[in-house]
Motif scaffolding. Structure first.
Motif, PDB file in Angstrom:
ATOM      1  N   LEU A  76      68.111  38.857  40.527  1.00 27.33           N
ATOM      2  CA  LEU A  76      68.007  38.530  41.947  1.00 27.33           C
ATOM      3  C   LEU A  76      69.304  37.954  42.501  1.00 27.33           C
ATOM      4  O   LEU A  76      69.346  37.532  43.658  1.00 27.33           O
ATOM      5  N   GLU A 114      57.088  26.588  42.133  1.00 25.70           N
ATOM      6  CA  GLU A 114      57.492  26.877  43.503  1.00 25.70           C
ATOM      7  C   GLU A 114      58.358  25.768  44.101  1.00 25.70           C
ATOM      8  O   GLU A 114      57.959  24.613  44.181  1.00 25.70           O
ATOM      9  N   THR A 238      65.688  31.749  46.267  1.00 27.57           N
ATOM     10  CA  THR A 238      64.950  33.012  46.190  1.00 27.57           C
ATOM     11  C   THR A 238      64.066  33.054  44.950  1.00 27.57           C
ATOM     12  O   THR A 238      62.887  33.425  45.014  1.00 27.57           O
ATOM     13  N   ILE A 239      64.627  32.654  43.812  1.00 26.67           N
ATOM     14  CA  ILE A 239      63.875  32.692  42.556  1.00 26.67           C
ATOM     15  C   ILE A 239      62.683  31.744  42.595  1.00 26.67           C
ATOM     16  O   ILE A 239      61.581  32.081  42.143  1.00 26.67           O
ATOM     17  N   VAL A 242      59.458  33.139  44.621  1.00 24.75           N
ATOM     18  CA  VAL A 242      58.813  34.414  44.328  1.00 24.75           C
ATOM     19  C   VAL A 242      57.311  34.224  44.141  1.00 24.75           C
ATOM     20  O   VAL A 242      56.825  33.111  43.903  1.00 24.75           O
ATOM     21  N   PRO A 253      56.659  34.286  37.052  1.00 24.62           N
ATOM     22  CA  PRO A 253      56.824  35.268  38.122  1.00 24.62           C
ATOM     23  C   PRO A 253      55.836  36.432  37.996  1.00 24.62           C
ATOM     24  O   PRO A 253      55.594  36.931  36.889  1.00 24.62           O
ATOM     25  N   GLU A 255      56.308  39.369  39.145  1.00 23.63           N
ATOM     26  CA  GLU A 255      57.155  40.477  38.719  1.00 23.63           C
ATOM     27  C   GLU A 255      58.313  39.912  37.905  1.00 23.63           C
ATOM     28  O   GLU A 255      58.906  38.898  38.273  1.00 23.63           O
ATOM     29  N   ILE A 257      61.593  38.669  36.211  1.00 26.65           N
ATOM     30  CA  ILE A 257      62.954  38.348  36.635  1.00 26.65           C
ATOM     31  C   ILE A 257      63.770  38.135  35.366  1.00 26.65           C
ATOM     32  O   ILE A 257      63.327  37.433  34.452  1.00 26.65           O
TER      33      ILE A 257
END
Length: 289
Positions: A76, A114, A238-239, A242, A253, A255, A257
């Motif tokens: 990312l 988060e 950003t990470i 997700v 995650p 999806e 990473i």
């Protein structure tokens, strides 16, 4: 003949009361004398004090030419860190050695909380390591009073501990860390938490830095901090934003990473984007309840 001094005899009960009185007095006086010390809750559950007059917040300084750095390239985006071998020599050497060997190539970012942090550097999706006793996973934890889990801090995750019951009781457990690492983002702080963080100490520059720049204060003195992001904080955001799966105890995650590679080198002022400013948009307004 009646002993005239009988009523003056120090009985065991009186001795205990006297001892407790002395201890309470010493504690009270000590609290006043230690007004310049910053109290931290350690992993073992005991309070630890840090002399604020000796603390140098090196993470808030811009990197200089020749400083050792590491660029963590993820799927990312990239995050660039300045490393602190003077403060955490063993952790930095271990990280550099693993990075230069290609160990981190195509490893997982296996846990994300988060907004708060992400954990990475495992060859397994669940974040487990094969053997915590090998040299690269058995590095003694280094706790520098100059390094803190501010936003963008690069930390080495603990892998184990040595010590029995009495060692834990006395706070003498030896902790170790290894290949896996975490990058700290920030948690929102309420007005009450800010007050607690400052611990009624005037000029508490560590607390002030958490409040101004962000971070995760609860991580203080828990793991080795050995680097600080100077570029790519937007990638960190950003990470840690997700979509996630998992339980309240741990999230990962939705999806995958990946850490594509970690490149080490030295900082150069040429063609370098330096960002020493910390985003504070996630920190609660001081007027918030």
């Amino acid at each position: 003949m009646k002993n005239l001094y009988q009523n003056a005899t120090i009985t065991p009960r009186k001795r205990l009361v006297r001892m407790l009185t002395i201890m309470m007095t010493v504690t009270f006086v000590g609290a006043i004398l230690l007004s310049t010390l910053y109290s931290c809750l350690t992993t073992s559950g005991y309070q630890e004090v840090v002399d604020l007059s000796e603390v140098e917040l090196v993470q808030l300084e811009a990197p200089e030419a020749g400083d050792p750095i590491a660029v963590v390239s993820t799927s990312l985006g990239d995050i660039s860190f300045v490393l602190y071998p003077e403060e955490a020599p063993n952790a930095v050497a271990n990280f550099q050695r693993l990075a230069d060997s290609g160990y981190y190539d195509n490893t997982y970012i296996y846990r994300v909380e988060e907004g708060a942090f992400f954990a990475a550097g495992s060859k397994k999706k669940d974040g487990l390591i094969a053997d915590s006793s090998v040299e690269t996973e058995h590095v003694p934890r280094e706790l520098s009073e100059n390094l803190w889990p501010f936003r963008g801090a690069l930390c080495s995750l603990n892998t184990g501990a040595e010590g029995g019951f009495f060692d834990r009781f006395l706070g003498n457990v030896e902790y170790f860390n290894g290949s896996r690492f975490t990058v700290v983002n920030t948690v929102a702080l309420s007005e009450e938490e800010i007050s607690t963080l400052k611990t009624d100490t005037e000029g508490n520059k560590v607390a002030d830095a958490f409040i101004e720049h962000g971070g995760v204060p609860n991580f203080s003195r828990q793991m080795t901090v050995f680097g600080q992001a100077y570029d790519g904080l937007d990638v960190l955001d950003t990470i840690t934003a997700v979509a996630l799966e998992g339980t309240d105890e741990a999230h990962y995650p939705k999806e995958d990473i990946f850490i594509l590679t970690v490149t080490t080198g030295t900082y150069s002022t040429e063609n370098s984007t330096v960002s020493t400013e910390f985003s504070t948009d996630k920190i609660a307004d001081s007027s918030a309840d």
